[in-house]
Design an enzyme around this catalytic site. Structure first.
Site, PDB file in Angstrom:
ATOM      1  N   MET A  42       0.852  -1.117  -0.009  1.00 55.62           N
ATOM      2  CA  MET A  42      -0.168   0.038   0.170  1.00 55.62           C
ATOM      3  C   MET A  42       0.805   1.269   0.053  1.00 55.62           C
ATOM      4  O   MET A  42       1.605   1.400   0.949  1.00 55.62           O
ATOM      5  CB  MET A  42      -0.805   0.146   1.030  1.00 55.62           C
TER       6      MET A  42
ATOM      7  N   ILE B 255       1.768  -5.578   8.329  1.00 54.91           N
ATOM      8  CA  ILE B 255       3.239  -5.039   8.129  1.00 54.91           C
ATOM      9  C   ILE B 255       3.615  -3.268   8.424  1.00 54.91           C
ATOM     10  O   ILE B 255       3.060  -2.946   7.097  1.00 54.91           O
ATOM     11  CB  ILE B 255       4.044  -5.749   7.046  1.00 54.91           C
TER      12      ILE B 255
ATOM     13  N   GLY C   7       1.293   4.188   4.828  1.00 60.26           N
ATOM     14  CA  GLY C   7       2.207   3.266   3.710  1.00 60.26           C
ATOM     15  C   GLY C   7       2.599   1.879   4.340  1.00 60.26           C
ATOM     16  O   GLY C   7       3.415   2.093   5.415  1.00 60.26           O
ATOM     17  N   SER C   8       2.440   1.033   3.993  1.00 61.27           N
ATOM     18  CA  SER C   8       2.666  -0.398   4.622  1.00 61.27           C
ATOM     19  C   SER C   8       2.223  -1.575   3.738  1.00 61.27           C
ATOM     20  O   SER C   8       2.218  -1.318   2.488  1.00 61.27           O
ATOM     21  CB  SER C   8       1.731  -0.386   5.796  1.00 61.27           C
ATOM     22  N   ARG C   9       1.906  -2.587   4.179  1.00 62.30           N
ATOM     23  CA  ARG C   9       1.677  -3.927   3.296  1.00 62.30           C
ATOM     24  C   ARG C   9       0.969  -4.982   4.107  1.00 62.30           C
ATOM     25  O   ARG C   9       1.009  -5.001   5.447  1.00 62.30           O
ATOM     26  CB  ARG C   9       3.236  -4.528   3.239  1.00 62.30           C
TER      27      ARG C   9
END
Length: 228
Positions: free
Chosen positions: A99, A157, A187-189
Site C-alpha cells: 500500500m 506490516i 504506507g505499509s503492506r
C-alpha cells in the site's frame, strides 16, 4: 449512486484527529502566506483522503479469498507464517499487497472465519515493498480458522513511513468476508498466507481492491476433482 459519491468518501474515525491537526497547521500557514496556506490545504485534503473508508461489496460466491488491502501485489512466494502465531512451520503461499500513501489503508478480512489468534511483534521500519519486511518489520498477525477447518494467516506490516498498526478486533471474533479488522498509518503492506495447496489467482503487479478482488478460490474445481 450520486456523482459526488465518486469523489467524497466516508472517513474512518482514526483519521479525525490527524485531519484536525493538519487543518490547524493550515490556518497558521495561511496567516503567514497564501502560498503556504494552499500547500497546507492540499496536505489536509490528502490526509482526509488517506483515511477514507469506502464501502466495499465482497463477491457473493462462497469459498473465495479476497484482498485484505488496496494496493499492488508485490510478492508471491512460499514462506512460513510468523512463528508467534503457532502455526505449523510448513511453507505456505504468501501473497503480499503493498500500500502506498495514496491507497486506502483500511484492512479487511480475506474470508469469513474465526480469529483464533492475534500476535503483535515489534520490529524495524524498512520499506514495506522489500521481501525482508515480512520478517524484520513491526507487524501484527492474525490466525484465522475457516468453517471447513482450514487455516490462513493475515499479517499487517509497518513500512518506511508507517509507525502505527491498528487492529480493531480481539481473539475469538468471528467476521465475514471483507469486514474491517484494522488499519495502518501511513504506507505499509499486508501479507496473506493461503491455506495449504491453494493457488493464487493474481499476479505480481496486479492492482488490488480490499474486500473485492479475489486472491484465491477454495472451491474445488472440476479439474481438481478429476485429478484426485
Amino acid at each position: 449512486m450520486r456523482m459526488t459519491d465518486t469523489f467524497i468518501k466516508p472517513m474512518h474515525p482514526e483519521g479525525i484527529r490527524f485531519v484536525a491537526i493538519f487543518a490547524a497547521i493550515t490556518v497558521g500557514l495561511w496567516l503567514v502566506s497564501d502560498f503556504l496556506g494552499l500547500v497546507g490545504l492540499g496536505l489536509t485534503i490528502w490526509c482526509y483522503y488517506f483515511f477514507r473508508d469506502p464501502e466495499r461489496v465482497p463477491p457473493a460466491r462462497e469459498g473465495v479469498i479476497v484482498s485484505p488491502a488496496d494496493g499492488i501485489v508485490s510478492i508471491i512466494e512460499p514462506a512460513v507464517p510468523p512463528a508467534e502465531l503457532g502455526m505449523p512451520d510448513t511453507p505456505l503461499t504468501r501473497v503480499s499487497v503493498f500500500m502506498s500513501v495514496f491507497n486506502c489503508h483500511v484492512n479487511r478480512l480475506p474470508i469469513a472465519g474465526e480469529v483464533t489468534g492475534i500476535a503483535y511483534h515489534p520490529g524495524k521500519f524498512f520499506n514495506a515493498s522489500l521481501d525482508k519486511a515480512s520478517a524484520e518489520n513491526e507487524r501484527n498477525s492474525l490466525r484465522l480458522r475457516l468453517d471447513d477447518g482450514q487455516e490462513l494467516a493475515v499479517v499487517q506490516i509497518a513500512g518506511l513511513v508507517a509507525r502505527r498498526i491498528v487492529c480493531f478486533i480481539e481473539p475469538g471474533a468471528r467476521l465475514g468476508t471483507g469486514e474491517r479488522f484494522g488499519l495502518i498509518r501511513f504506507g505499509s503492506r499486508l501479507d496473506v498466507y493461503l491455506p495449504a495447496g491453494t493457488e493464487p489467482l493474481v499476479s505480481i503487479g496486479q492492482t488490488m481492491v480490499a474486500g473485492e478482488t479475489v486472491l484465491a478460490d477454495l472451491t474445488p474445481s472440476p479439474n481438481k476433482q478429476a485429478d484426485s
